[in-house]
Design an enzyme around this catalytic site. Structure first.
Site, short mmCIF file in Angstrom:
data_model
loop_
_atom_site.label_atom_id
_atom_site.label_comp_id
_atom_site.label_asym_id
_atom_site.label_seq_id
_atom_site.Cartn_x
_atom_site.Cartn_y
_atom_site.Cartn_z
N LYS A 69 12.60 30.13 -22.35
CA LYS A 69 13.29 28.99 -21.39
C LYS A 69 12.42 28.47 -20.45
CE LYS A 69 17.79 27.44 -19.56
NZ LYS A 69 19.12 28.15 -19.13
N SER A 80 25.63 29.93 -20.49
CA SER A 80 24.31 29.12 -21.00
C SER A 80 23.50 29.88 -22.13
CB SER A 80 23.42 28.70 -19.93
OG SER A 80 24.08 27.60 -19.11
N SER A 89 23.03 25.65 -21.21
CA SER A 89 21.75 25.09 -20.95
C SER A 89 20.66 25.33 -21.70
CB SER A 89 21.49 24.94 -19.65
OG SER A 89 21.04 26.23 -19.13
#
EC number: 6.3.5.7
Length: 488
Positions: free
Chosen positions: A77, A176, A152
C-alpha cells in the site's frame, strides 16, 4: 505464463526445484499486473526495474529451501514507506516523495527475500472507504468494475482479487483492510494494535493504525503476517510479543469453541442479504462443533461518532508535518512563508483530507476539547469494556464485515456521513485495538460478502484456526471474478 493460481507453497516448490527462477516469477507477475491494470487500476507505481534487479540478485544467491517467502512478489500500500520507490499516500502532497528508508514491515519482507513489485492505490492518506479520494485514479472492484473496491486499501485488495499478485500489504485504521477484503472476496486481517510495527507507515490515526496482510487464503494470510509481525524498537507502540508462526493452529478442529454473535451487528442498517449470509455462516460453524450464542455490545452504536472525533483529531496533528518545506508538493505561486503553508496545504490536500483536518482541529480546540475529544475517549473506554465482558466468556465474536456489499462508484463519495457509516461494523475493533479478519462467506447479487471474526488481543492464531475451519469446509474462497479467470 502466469503463476497467479499457484499458492505460495506451490510457488516455493517450483523455485526450490528450479523449475522457475525468481526473475521468471517476477516477470510473470509484472505481466499479470499489466494485463489487468487498465481494468481495475490497483497500482500507483509498478516497480519493474527494482523488482527485477532484486529477483536477479536472489537467483544469484539461491532460493532458501526453508523460507517459503523467498522470491515471492509483494504489493505494498502506498502509505507504507519503501526506500527508493515512490510513496505518495495517494496524495498530490507527496506526488514525488521517495523515502530514504523502508518501513519495518517492508524491511521484514526484504529479510525474507520477498520482492516488492509495486505500490497500490488507496484513499488519500488512508481517509476514505472506497479508494475514490486518491489523487491519481479510482480503483475498480475486481468483481464488478462499476463498483468500488472498498477502502482505504482498495488497491491492495483488488490486486489480490484480480490475480495481479498473490500477496499484498494494507493498513487498517477503521476497517481499511477488512472492508475492501470483504468487497473483493479475499482474506484480510487487521492485527492486534502493536503486533506489527508502524514505523514507516505514514500516520493517519496513531492510536488506531495497523499494517496487515491480504491473501487469497487464510493460510497464506497467516504466512505473510508471520513475516511482518514482531516487536520493533523504532515504534514506541510496538508490543513485546513475538509469535513465530501464525499458522500453528490451522487445521485444528473448533469443537466446543464459544463464538458470540452480537445482536447489534445484525440490526438496523444491515442489508437483509448480508444478514442472511452471516446467519448461514453461524449455522455452518455450529455444524463444525462451535457454540454460537447471541450477546450484546451496547456501546458499539457510538463507534462511528467516537472514531471520527479521535481519528480526525489525531490526523489534524499528524498532517501538520506536510507544509511544503522539506519534501513533497509546494505551491508555486506562494510569496511568503505563511503563503507557502496556506497555499501548499490548500492545493496539496484533497477535500476529504481537509474535511478531517478541520473536524480534528475543531475537536481539539480549547472550547470544545472536553465536549468532544475527551468525551470520545471516555466512550472509547466503554466500547473496550464491552468487548472485555464478552471475551470473558467467549473465544471469538462473529459478524458481517460490512453492512452492504460493494456499492456503485460515485454514489457515496459526495455524502460523507453515509460513507462513514459504511465502517460501522469494523470501527469498534480499531478503537479497542483488537485483531479481526474478514474472510469470504458468500455472495449477494453476485458480489462477495465478508464474514468478520474478532478476537481478544494477540489471538490471531485462534482467529486463523477458526477462519481456516470455515474456509476448508466451504468453497467461497475458490470462486474468482472473470478478470481472474472465474465465471462471475
Amino acid at each position: 505464463m502466469s503463476f497467479n493460481h499457484h499458492t505460495i507453497e506451490e510457488l516455493h516448490e517450483l523455485l526450490v526445484a528450479k523449475d522457475i527462477s525468481a526473475v521468471e516469477l517476477t516477470k510473470a507477475t509484472l505481466e499479470d499486473i499489466k494485463a489487468r491494470e487498465e481494468a481495475v487500476g490497483s497500482f500507483i507505481t509498478i516497480a519493474c526495474e527494482a523488482a527485477l534487479k532484486q529477483a536477479a540478485a536472489l537467483d544469484a544467491k539461491g532460493i532458501d529451501p526453508d523460507n517459503v517467502m523467498s522470491g515471492i512478489p509483494l504489493a505494498v500500500k502506498d502509505n507504507i514507506s519503501t526506500k527508493g520507490i515512490l510513496t505518495t499516500a495517494a496524495s498530490k502532497m507527496l506526488y514525488n516523495y521517495e523515502p530514504i528508508f523502508d518501513a519495518t514491515a517492508v524491511a521484514n519482507a526484504y529479510d525474507k527475500d520477498m520482492i516488492v513489485i509495486g505500490k497500490t492505490n488507496m484513499d488519500e492518506f488512508a481517509m476514505g472507504g472506497s479508494t475514490e479520494t486518491s489523487y491519481f485514479k479510482k480503483t475498480k472492484n475486481a468483481w464488478d468494475h462499476s463498483r468500488v473496491p472498498g477502502g482505504s486499501s482498495g488497491g491492495s485488495a483488488t490486486a489480490v482479487a484480480s490475480g495481479q499478485v498473490r500477496l499484498s500489504l494494507g493498513s487498517d485504521t477503521g476497517g481499511s483492510i477488512r472492508q475492501p477484503a470483504a468487497f473483493n472476496g479475499v482474506v484480510g486481517l487487521k492485527p492486534t494494535y502493536g503486533a506489527v510495527s508502524r514505523y514507516g507507515l505514514i500516520a493517519f490515526g496513531s492510536s488506531l493504525d495497523q499494517i496487515g496482510p491480504f491473501a487469497p487464503t487464510v493460510r497464506e494470510n497467516a504466512q505473510l503476517l508471520s513475516v511482518i509481525a514482531g516487536s520493533d524498537r523504532k515504534d514506541s507502540t510496538s508490543a513485546p510479543v513475538q509469535i513465530a508462526d501464525y499458522t500453528s493452529k490451522i487445521g485444528q478442529d473448533i469443537k466446543g469453541m464459544k463464538i458470540a454473535l452480537p445482536k447489534e451487528y445484525l440490526g438496523e442498517g444491515i442489508d437483509p442479504k448480508i444478514k442472511e449470509t452471516i446467519l448461514a455462516a453461524a449455522q455452518h460453524f455450529e455444524k463444525l462443533g462451535a457454540i454460537i450464542e447471541e450477546v450484546s455490545l451496547p456501546h458499539s452504536k457510538y463507534g462511528v461518532a467516537v472514531y471520527y472525533i479521535i481519528a480526525s483529531s489525531e490526523a489534524s496533528s499528524n498532517l501538520q508535518r506536510f507544509d511544503g518545506i522539506r519534501y513533497g508538493f509546494r505551491a508555486a505561486d506562494a510569496k511568503s512563508l505563511e503563503d507557502i503553508y496556506v497555499k501548499t496545504r490548500s492545493q496539496g490536500f484533497g477535500d476529504e483530507v481537509k474535511r478531517r483536518i478541520m473536524l480534528g482541529t475543531f475537536s481539539l480546540s480549547s472550547g470544545y476539547y472536553d465536549a468532544y475529544f475527551k468525551k470520545a475517549g471516555q466512550v472509547r473506554t466503554l466500547i473496550i469494556q464491552d468487548f472485555e465482558k464478552v471475551f470473558a466468556d467467549y473465544d471469538l465474536i462473529l459478524g458481517p464485515t460490512a453492512p452492504t456489499a460493494a456499492f456503485e462508484l460515485d454514489t457515496l463519495n459526495h455524502d460523507p456521513v453515509a460513507m462513514y457509516l459504511a465502517d460501522i461494523l469494523t470501527i469498534p475493533v480499531n478503537l479497542a485495538g483488537l485483531p479481526a479478519i474478514s474472510i469470504p462467506a458468500g455472495f449477494a447479487d453476485g458480489l462477495p460478502v465478508g464474514l468478520q471474526l474478532i478476537g481478544p488481543k494477540y489471538s490471531e492464531e485462534v482467529i486463523y484456526q477458526v477462519a481456516a475451519a470455515f474456509e476448508a469446509t466451504t468453497d467461497y474462497h475458490k470462486q474468482q471474478p472473470m478478470i481472474f479467470g472465474g465465471d462471475r
